[in-house]
Design an enzyme around this catalytic site. Structure first.
Site, PDB file in Angstrom:
ATOM      1  N   TYR A 130       0.855  -1.189   0.000  1.00  0.00           N
ATOM      2  CA  TYR A 130       0.000   0.000   0.000  1.00  0.00           C
ATOM      3  C   TYR A 130       0.891   1.238   0.000  1.00  0.00           C
ATOM      4  CZ  TYR A 130      -4.301  -2.480   0.176  1.00  0.00           C
ATOM      5  OH  TYR A 130      -5.355  -3.263  -0.179  1.00  0.00           O
ATOM      6  N   LYS A 183       5.192 -14.660   0.231  1.00  0.00           N
ATOM      7  CA  LYS A 183       5.732 -14.966  -1.093  1.00  0.00           C
ATOM      8  C   LYS A 183       7.262 -14.907  -0.993  1.00  0.00           C
ATOM      9  CE  LYS A 183       5.117 -15.779  -5.526  1.00  0.00           C
ATOM     10  NZ  LYS A 183       4.710 -17.124  -5.980  1.00  0.00           N
ATOM     11  N   ASP A 216       0.127 -17.666  -3.472  1.00  0.00           N
ATOM     12  CA  ASP A 216      -0.567 -18.181  -4.659  1.00  0.00           C
ATOM     13  C   ASP A 216      -1.166 -19.559  -4.380  1.00  0.00           C
ATOM     14  OD1 ASP A 216       2.124 -18.777  -4.391  1.00  0.00           O
ATOM     15  OD2 ASP A 216       2.539 -18.861  -6.536  1.00  0.00           O
ATOM     16  N   ASP A 240      -5.462  -8.421   2.340  1.00  0.00           N
ATOM     17  CA  ASP A 240      -6.646  -7.747   1.808  1.00  0.00           C
ATOM     18  C   ASP A 240      -7.333  -8.627   0.759  1.00  0.00           C
ATOM     19  OD1 ASP A 240      -8.487  -5.739   1.355  1.00  0.00           O
ATOM     20  OD2 ASP A 240      -7.217  -4.662  -0.061  1.00  0.00           O
ATOM     21  N   ASP A 244     -11.092 -10.907   1.141  1.00  0.00           N
ATOM     22  CA  ASP A 244     -12.283 -10.778   0.278  1.00  0.00           C
ATOM     23  C   ASP A 244     -12.704 -12.163  -0.206  1.00  0.00           C
ATOM     24  OD1 ASP A 244     -12.301  -7.984   0.461  1.00  0.00           O
ATOM     25  OD2 ASP A 244     -12.748  -7.724  -1.666  1.00  0.00           O
TER      26      ASP A 244
HETATM   27  P1  NAD Z   1     -16.577  -3.455  -3.770  1.00  0.00           P
HETATM   28  O1  NAD Z   1     -15.977  -4.207  -2.634  1.00  0.00           O
HETATM   29  O2  NAD Z   1     -17.250  -2.171  -3.434  1.00  0.00           O
HETATM   30  O3  NAD Z   1     -17.635  -4.392  -4.544  1.00  0.00           O
HETATM   31  C1  NAD Z   1     -17.273  -5.634  -5.107  1.00  0.00           C
HETATM   32  C2  NAD Z   1     -18.550  -6.438  -5.420  1.00  0.00           C
HETATM   33  O4  NAD Z   1     -19.131  -6.881  -4.198  1.00  0.00           O
HETATM   34  C3  NAD Z   1     -19.622  -5.619  -6.118  1.00  0.00           C
HETATM   35  O5  NAD Z   1     -20.333  -6.449  -7.010  1.00  0.00           O
HETATM   36  C4  NAD Z   1     -20.537  -5.170  -5.003  1.00  0.00           C
HETATM   37  O6  NAD Z   1     -21.857  -4.907  -5.403  1.00  0.00           O
HETATM   38  C5  NAD Z   1     -20.449  -6.370  -4.056  1.00  0.00           C
HETATM   39  N1  NAD Z   1     -20.643  -5.955  -2.668  1.00  0.00           N
HETATM   40  C6  NAD Z   1     -19.790  -5.224  -1.923  1.00  0.00           C
HETATM   41  N2  NAD Z   1     -20.306  -5.013  -0.718  1.00  0.00           N
HETATM   42  C7  NAD Z   1     -21.512  -5.611  -0.682  1.00  0.00           C
HETATM   43  C8  NAD Z   1     -22.532  -5.724   0.305  1.00  0.00           C
HETATM   44  N3  NAD Z   1     -22.408  -5.186   1.513  1.00  0.00           N
HETATM   45  N4  NAD Z   1     -23.641  -6.407  -0.021  1.00  0.00           N
HETATM   46  C9  NAD Z   1     -23.785  -6.978  -1.218  1.00  0.00           C
HETATM   47  N5  NAD Z   1     -22.853  -6.915  -2.205  1.00  0.00           N
HETATM   48  C10 NAD Z   1     -21.732  -6.222  -1.932  1.00  0.00           C
HETATM   49  O7  NAD Z   1     -15.412  -3.226  -4.814  1.00  0.00           O
HETATM   50  P2  NAD Z   1     -15.342  -2.206  -6.056  1.00  0.00           P
HETATM   51  O8  NAD Z   1     -16.661  -2.106  -6.731  1.00  0.00           O
HETATM   52  O9  NAD Z   1     -14.181  -2.638  -6.811  1.00  0.00           O
HETATM   53  O10 NAD Z   1     -14.976  -0.806  -5.389  1.00  0.00           O
HETATM   54  C11 NAD Z   1     -15.905   0.258  -5.249  1.00  0.00           C
HETATM   55  C12 NAD Z   1     -15.226   1.416  -4.567  1.00  0.00           C
HETATM   56  O11 NAD Z   1     -14.890   1.073  -3.216  1.00  0.00           O
HETATM   57  C13 NAD Z   1     -13.922   1.865  -5.227  1.00  0.00           C
HETATM   58  O12 NAD Z   1     -13.854   3.278  -5.199  1.00  0.00           O
HETATM   59  C14 NAD Z   1     -12.853   1.272  -4.321  1.00  0.00           C
HETATM   60  O13 NAD Z   1     -11.641   1.982  -4.376  1.00  0.00           O
HETATM   61  C15 NAD Z   1     -13.526   1.408  -2.977  1.00  0.00           C
HETATM   62  N6  NAD Z   1     -13.040   0.544  -1.893  1.00  0.00           N
HETATM   63  C16 NAD Z   1     -13.122   1.071  -0.646  1.00  0.00           C
HETATM   64  C17 NAD Z   1     -12.766   0.295   0.428  1.00  0.00           C
HETATM   65  C18 NAD Z   1     -12.893   0.899   1.808  1.00  0.00           C
HETATM   66  O14 NAD Z   1     -13.441   1.974   1.963  1.00  0.00           O
HETATM   67  N7  NAD Z   1     -12.429   0.221   2.835  1.00  0.00           N
HETATM   68  C19 NAD Z   1     -12.328  -1.015   0.255  1.00  0.00           C
HETATM   69  C20 NAD Z   1     -12.281  -1.531  -1.042  1.00  0.00           C
HETATM   70  C21 NAD Z   1     -12.657  -0.743  -2.118  1.00  0.00           C
END
Ligand code: NAD
Length: 361
Positions: A130, A183, A216, A240, A244
């Site tokens: 990061y 890694k 991996d 991270d 997920d």
């Molecule tokens: P995301 O994690 O927001 O979503 C990924 C997928 O998971 C999407 O299909 C979304 O609809 C689904 N999803 C996420 N949370 C959900 C929930 N609570 N219920 C149901 N479905 C859910 O990842 P992204 O779309 O790549 O990122 C969106 C934004 O969020 C970007 O701006 C990214 O930089 C940011 N982001 C923020 C954080 C944080 O604030 N901690 C972490 C990761 C990404």
């Protein structure tokens, strides 16, 4: 206990409102006297104050007993000098919240294709790949020419030691099994040090079973047999990504709760992002942030030696499980409710004596 709530962007306001209503119900039921104080962060703050994190907010947060941070649209925030700071980075770094605990488990009644499991990813939070965490000033991604980028990763013995201790302590309170994910075959010096320090640190916990896997290969092992893992420790980016995956394996990314912990402060935060694809539609799963809030209560209870907070945390977790088992949850976990109705179902279960009895066990 005063808790600051920063709803954030996208689905943030919806899931923060849901988590706040569950927290209020738990506070009432267990006489925790929790006071919630909401402030803007992310786009709302940028619009209002010209900065994603306005001046003075850190002091307000520092003086509180804990923080709930909703997801923010970090991808949108490009220029720190124009006030576009990544709020997640800002609070993790400013408050030195070095350990990100990300539990994942399966639930009765919820479809799980990979078998029953219960594990925690312990992710280092303050350095690593990061680039925005690594420097005193500026960023460790460098544009050398318009076509050449160097991204630097920082790994320090100090950060390896403290995350290793956090993981070992957690594993000692669970099934006493620690897996180090790294890694070190390629990042021989950096991950080599991480691996060595984790092994050395674990040596002080003789009852722990310790093994390690390349990151991996870990992706295959955790999908193939998630129940072989208990506590997994990893550097920032690997932890991270892995967490997920484990949240999704448990049923949905929307179940991914997490707690960012430092020496004296903790921040509840969902593992996922702001999910703009489903924002404003009342379909986001609020359980990630609700479980994060339960982790915050348990942390506070342990720290101040007040069992009521841990009881309340367990009751919230039990109420979440009961809601999903009875189909009173969002569509991603097989239910038929919206975000707000899911929170309401959890509140109702939490207020019933059955959940209280289960929590007291
Ligand atoms: P995301 O994690 O927001 O979503 C990924 C997928 O998971 C999407 O299909 C979304 O609809 C689904 N999803 C996420 N949370 C959900 C929930 N609570 N219920 C149901 N479905 C859910 O990842 P992204 O779309 O790549 O990122 C969106 C934004 O969020 C970007 O701006 C990214 O930089 C940011 N982001 C923020 C954080 C944080 O604030 N901690 C972490 C990761 C990404």
């Amino acid at each position: 206990m005063r808790i600051v709530v920063l709803p954030g962007d996208g689905i943030g306001p919806e899931i923060a409102a849901a988590a706040s209503s569950v927290l209020r119900a738990a506070s009432g039921r267990y006489q925790l006297n929790i006071e919630l104080e909401e402030h803007a962060v992310g786009h709302a703050s940028l619009q209002q104050f010209g900065a994603t994190v306005r001046p003075g907010l850190l002091e307000i947060v520092r003086s509180a007993g804990g923080l709930i941070l909703g997801p923010t649209a970090t991808a949108d925030f490009k220029d720190e000098s124009s006030g576009e700071v990544n709020p997640s980075k800002y609070f993790r770094k400013s408050l030195d919240l070095f350990a990100n605990l990300r539990p994942s488990r399966t639930y009765p009644g919820l479809r799980n294709r990979f078998g029953v499991f219960d594990l925690v990813v312990v992710r280092e939070n303050t350095e690593g790949f990061y680039a925005d965490r690594n420097m005193e000033k500026g960023n460790s991604e460098l544009l050398v020419t318009p076509d050449v980028v160097i991204s630097l990763r920082r790994i320090t013995r100090h950060c390896c030691e403290r995350i290793a201790h956090a993981a070992c302590r957690l594993a000692m309170n669970r099934r006493k099994h620690l897996t180090i994910v790294h890694k070190a075959n390629v990042l021989k010096i950096g991950d080599g040090m991480f691996l060595e320090v984790c092994r050395e640190t674990a040596g002080a916990y003789p009852l722990l079973a310790v093994d390690d896997l390349l990151v991996d290969a870990m992706m295959a092992h955790v999908v193939r047999q998630p129940d072989r893992f208990d506590v997994i420790v990893a550097t920032n980016m690997f932890g991270d990504i892995l967490s997920d995956l484990t949240a999704e394996l448990s049923g949905s990314l929307g179940l991914g709760g997490s707690l960012n912990v430092g020496a004296n402060f903790a921040m509840a935060q969902a593992a996922h992002g702001s999910a703009p694809d489903i924002a404003g539609r009342d379909i986001a799963n609020p359980i990630s942030l609700i479980l994060s809030t339960a982790l915050l209560l348990a942390w506070h209870g342990e720290r101040c030696g007040d069992a009521r907070y841990e009881t309340a945390a367990r009751a919230i977790e039990n109420a979440v499980a009961a809601a999903m088992q009875s189909g009173r949850a969002t569509r991603d976990v097989g239910g038929g409710l919206g975000t707000a109705a899911t929170a309401q179902a959890i509140v109702e279960i939490l207020q019933s004596d059955k959940a209280i009895a289960a929590a007291a066990r």
